[in-house]
Design an enzyme around this catalytic site. Structure first.
Site, short mmCIF file in Angstrom:
data_model
loop_
_atom_site.label_atom_id
_atom_site.label_comp_id
_atom_site.label_asym_id
_atom_site.label_seq_id
_atom_site.Cartn_x
_atom_site.Cartn_y
_atom_site.Cartn_z
CB SER A 14 15.43 38.02 63.07
OG SER A 14 16.24 36.99 63.56
CG LEU A 15 17.98 43.29 62.90
CD1 LEU A 15 17.28 44.64 62.86
CD2 LEU A 15 19.46 43.46 62.57
CD GLU A 45 19.99 51.15 58.52
OE1 GLU A 45 20.93 51.54 57.83
OE2 GLU A 45 19.26 50.18 58.23
CE LYS A 47 14.38 46.49 65.04
NZ LYS A 47 12.91 46.46 65.22
CD GLU A 105 10.37 47.59 59.11
OE1 GLU A 105 11.19 46.84 58.53
OE2 GLU A 105 9.80 47.25 60.16
CE LYS A 246 13.34 46.16 70.40
NZ LYS A 246 12.44 45.96 69.24
CB CYS A 340 -15.99 68.38 96.36
SG CYS A 340 -14.25 68.85 96.43
CB CYS A 343 -14.84 71.12 100.19
SG CYS A 343 -15.83 71.36 98.71
CB CYS A 358 -15.61 71.26 93.54
SG CYS A 358 -15.96 72.01 95.14
O1 D41 Z 1 14.38 49.91 60.21
C1 D41 Z 1 14.28 48.69 60.37
N1 D41 Z 1 13.19 48.19 60.92
C2 D41 Z 1 15.38 47.77 59.94
C3 D41 Z 1 15.17 46.40 59.98
C4 D41 Z 1 16.63 48.26 59.49
N2 D41 Z 1 16.88 49.59 59.42
N3 D41 Z 1 17.61 47.40 59.13
C5 D41 Z 1 17.42 46.06 59.16
N4 D41 Z 1 18.44 45.25 58.79
C6 D41 Z 1 18.28 43.94 58.82
C7 D41 Z 1 19.44 43.06 58.38
C8 D41 Z 1 20.71 43.50 59.05
C9 D41 Z 1 19.19 41.62 58.76
C10 D41 Z 1 19.59 43.18 56.90
C11 D41 Z 1 16.18 45.51 59.60
C12 D41 Z 1 16.07 44.10 59.59
N5 D41 Z 1 17.13 43.34 59.19
C13 D41 Z 1 14.86 43.37 59.98
N6 D41 Z 1 13.62 43.78 59.84
C14 D41 Z 1 12.79 42.82 60.30
C15 D41 Z 1 13.52 41.78 60.72
C16 D41 Z 1 14.83 42.11 60.52
#
Ligand code: D41
Length: 362
Positions: A14-15, A45, A47, A105, A246, A340, A343, A358
Site C-alpha cells: 500500500s502507499l 504520476e 494517483k 489501476e 493526496k 415569497c 414579499c 415569485c
Molecule cells: O495510480 C495509482 N492509483 C497508483 C497506485 C500508482 N500510480 N502507483 C502505485 N504504486 C504503488 C507501489 C509504489 C506500492 C508500487 C499505486 C499503488 N502502489 C497502490 N495502489 C493501491 C494500493 C497501492
C-alpha cells in the site's frame, strides 16, 4: 465468495499518505539521508482513483488477472479482465521476461461513466455513485458479457513478479517499457529532481484535475532508481521509497442543518442547504445549492440528514445524496414555501418549468 481467491506471489504493497509540501520534504530528507545523498530523482504520476489489478503473463500470454484484495490475497477475475480492450492478451514486441506481472489501476473515464449511468437509468437499472464503484462492480460480474459492455480502462503503474528476464533500471524507464509492450500508461508522468520540483508537479496536476478524463485523488511520488528503491526497502505494508500526495477530497459527509429559500433576479426561488461546515474540495463549505423543488423530491432529503456534499473545481457545492439509511428516526421533510420569502406574494409554477417563481414584477 463467488470468485476464487488467489495469493499474490509478491504482496501488493500500500502507499503512505502525504497531505502537504512539508510531508514531501520530510519524505526526501528521510530517504536522502538513508542513501547518503542530498537530492533525489523522483518519478511523479497521477494517483488514479480506480481499482488496483494484477496481470500475470507467462511467455507473453495473459494467464491470470486478480484484484489487489488486502494486498496478500485477491480474487481471480481473469474471465472479466480478458474482455477489456486495454488488457493485452498477448504482449507486444517479443522482448519480455518469461514471467511478468504487470500492476495498475482499472478506471472508467468520467464521460464514459455518465453515458453508462444514463444507459443504466434508461433500462431502469441501478446507477453507480462514482466511476470507482462502477469499475469495482463491473470487475466483479459473474458474467463476463456484462463486463465487456462496461467502459473499463487499465492503466499500468508498476511491475510485480519478474522471472527469466530483466527490466530497465528505473521506474520511468519501466513505464516506457510497459507502454512499448502494449499497456496504457499515464501521459502526465514527470521525472524531476528534488521535492520542490515534485511539489510543483502536484500543483500542476491539481490545477488540471477537472480537465483530466479520469478521477484522480493525488500524485504518487516514487524514488525513480530501482537500486535506490531496494536499498530503501519497505516498512510494514508500504515501501519507504514511494508516497501518495493526496488532493483534497471532492466529496465529504456532513449534516443538513436547514434549508433557506432565496429569490433570484428572475423571481425563481432557489432552495439553499445550510450545512454543518465541512472541508471539501480545498475549502470550508457551509452552503450548497439544492437547485429546485424537483431536486429536493429526488434526493428525499430531510432536515438533520447526513448528506454527501460535492465541490469539484470552482463550481457551486452540491448535495449529491442524502444518507437516509443513517436516519435514527423520522426527520422532517423540506417544505417548499407557498409564498415569497421576501414579499409574501403567492408563488407560481409553470407546468413546463422546474422553477417556482415569485411573479411580483415590482
Ligand atoms: O495510480 C495509482 N492509483 C497508483 C497506485 C500508482 N500510480 N502507483 C502505485 N504504486 C504503488 C507501489 C509504489 C506500492 C508500487 C499505486 C499503488 N502502489 C497502490 N495502489 C493501491 C494500493 C497501492
Amino acid at each position: 465468495d463467488q470468485f476464487t481467491s488467489v495469493r499474490h506471489k509478491l504482496p501488493m504493497l500500500s502507499l503512505d499518505n502525504a497531505f502537504g509540501g512539508e510531508d514531501i520534504e520530510a519524505f526526501q530528507e528521510r530517504n536522502a539521508n538513508k542513501l547518503g545523498l542530498s537530492i533525489l530523482t523522483f518519478c511523479c504520476e497521477p494517483k488514479l482513483d480506480g481499482v488496483a489489478m494484477s496481470l500475470l503473463y507467462e511467455d507473453g500470454v495473459l494467464v491470470r488477472a486478480a484484484t489487489r484484495g488486502d494486498g496478500t490475497m485477491g480474487e481471480d477475475i481473469t474471465h472479466n479482465a480478458r474482455t477489456m480492450a486495454t488488457v493485452p492478451l498477448r504482449l507486444q514486441g517479443g522482448d519480455y521476461p518469461a514471467t511478468l506481472e504487470v500492476r495498475g489501476e482499472v478506471v472508467i473515464p468520467r464521460n464514459a461513466f455518465k453515458r453508462m449511468n444514463d444507459k443504466q437509468a434508461g433500462l431502469g437499472e441501478s446507477v453507480f455513485q462514482n466511476p470507482r464503484n462502477a469499475a469495482a462492480g463491473s470487475l466483479r460480474q459473474l458474467d463476463p458479457r456484462i463486463t465487456a459492455t462496461r467502459p473499463l480502462v487499465f492503466m499500468a503503474y508498476s511491475v510485480g513478479l519478474v522471472e527469466g528476464g530483466s527490466l530497465p533500471g528505473s521506474h520511468s524507464e519501466t513505464l516506457s517499457y510497459l507502454s512499448h509492450i502494449g499497456f496504457k500508461t499515464s501521459k502526465l508522468t514527470e521525472v524531476v529532481e528534488g521535492w520542490q520540483a515534485a511539489e510543483a508537479v502536484v500543483d500542476r496536476i491539481l490545477k488540471k484535475r477537472e480537465q483530466i478524463e479520469v478521477d484522480i485523488d493525488g500524485v504518487v511520488i516514487k524514488v525513480n532508481d530501482f537500486e535506490q528503491q531496494s536499498l530503501l526497502g519497505f516498512v510494514a505494508r508500504a515501501p519507504r521509497w514511494a508516497i501518495a500526495r493526496k488532493f483534497p477530497a471532492e466529496e465529504e459527509v456532513t449534516t443538513l442543518l436547514g434549508v433557506d429559500f432565496q429569490v433570484g433576479r428572475t423571481g425563481a426561488i432557489t432552495p439553499v442547504a445550510r450545512l454543518q461546515p465541512v472541508f471539501v474540495g480545498g475549502v470550508t463549505v457551509s452552503n450548497a445549492t439544492l437547485h429546485n423543488a424537483d431536486e429536493i423530491t429526488r434526493l428525499d432529503v430531510r432536515i438533520g440528514d447526513q448528506v454527501i456534499v460535492r465541490r469539484a473545481g470552482d463550481v457551486i457545492p452540491q448535495i449529491v445524496k442524502a444518507l437516509g439509511d443513517r436516519r435514527a428516526s423520522e426527520l422532517p421533510g423540506v417544505a417548499f414555501p407557498d409564498i415569497c420569502p421576501d414579499c409574501s406574494a403567492t408563488l407560481t409554477r409553470d407546468l413546463d418549468e422546474a422553477a417556482i417563481r415569485c411573479d411580483n414584477s415590482l
